[in-house]
Design a protein around this motif. Structure first.
Motif, PDB file in Angstrom:
ATOM      1  N   THR A   1      13.048 -69.903 -67.492  1.00 17.58           N
ATOM      2  CA  THR A   1      13.926 -68.843 -67.979  1.00 17.58           C
ATOM      3  C   THR A   1      15.375 -69.306 -67.817  1.00 17.58           C
ATOM      4  N   PRO A   2      16.277 -68.781 -68.629  1.00 21.53           N
ATOM      5  CA  PRO A   2      17.690 -69.164 -68.484  1.00 21.53           C
ATOM      6  C   PRO A   2      18.231 -68.880 -67.082  1.00 21.53           C
ATOM      7  N   ALA A   3      17.817 -67.786 -66.473  1.00 18.66           N
ATOM      8  CA  ALA A   3      18.288 -67.462 -65.126  1.00 18.66           C
ATOM      9  C   ALA A   3      17.809 -68.505 -64.115  1.00 18.66           C
ATOM     10  N   ASP A   4      16.548 -68.936 -64.221  1.00 24.04           N
ATOM     11  CA  ASP A   4      16.022 -69.947 -63.299  1.00 24.04           C
ATOM     12  C   ASP A   4      16.713 -71.291 -63.500  1.00 24.04           C
ATOM     13  N   ARG A   5      16.976 -71.660 -64.763  1.00 18.82           N
ATOM     14  CA  ARG A   5      17.701 -72.909 -65.024  1.00 18.82           C
ATOM     15  C   ARG A   5      19.094 -72.861 -64.406  1.00 18.82           C
ATOM     16  N   LEU A   6      19.762 -71.728 -64.515  1.00 21.49           N
ATOM     17  CA  LEU A   6      21.105 -71.590 -63.940  1.00 21.49           C
ATOM     18  C   LEU A   6      21.056 -71.720 -62.418  1.00 21.49           C
TER      19      LEU A   6
END
Length: 70
Positions: free
Chosen positions: A4-9
């Motif tokens: 997910t974008p949040a996990d990548r961040l």
């Protein structure tokens, strides 16, 4: 499966620190890392944290922390 974008961040932010060691806790899905500033914990958003998502996390960490292409 993609992160997910949040996990990548969260993982990209962790990569700005000097990470000495890390381990995964499966319940709840959390990455615990030992950094120069102490222990860092990243809780993942993925509700269904399975082996496929774990492999995606490992691949992303290898790419970001070790500069090894996945």
């Amino acid at each position: 499966m993609k992160l997910t974008p949040a996990d990548r961040l969260k993982l990209r932010t962790l990569a700005t620190e000097n990470v000495y060691a890390s381990r995964m806790e499966m319940q709840p899905p959390t990455l615990v890392a030992l950094t120069a500033k102490g222990e860092a914990r990243i809780r993942f958003d993925q509700e269904c944290f399975d082996e496929i998502y774990l492999n995606a996390v490992r691949d992303y960490l290898a790419d970001v922390l070790l500069n090894i292409p996945g």
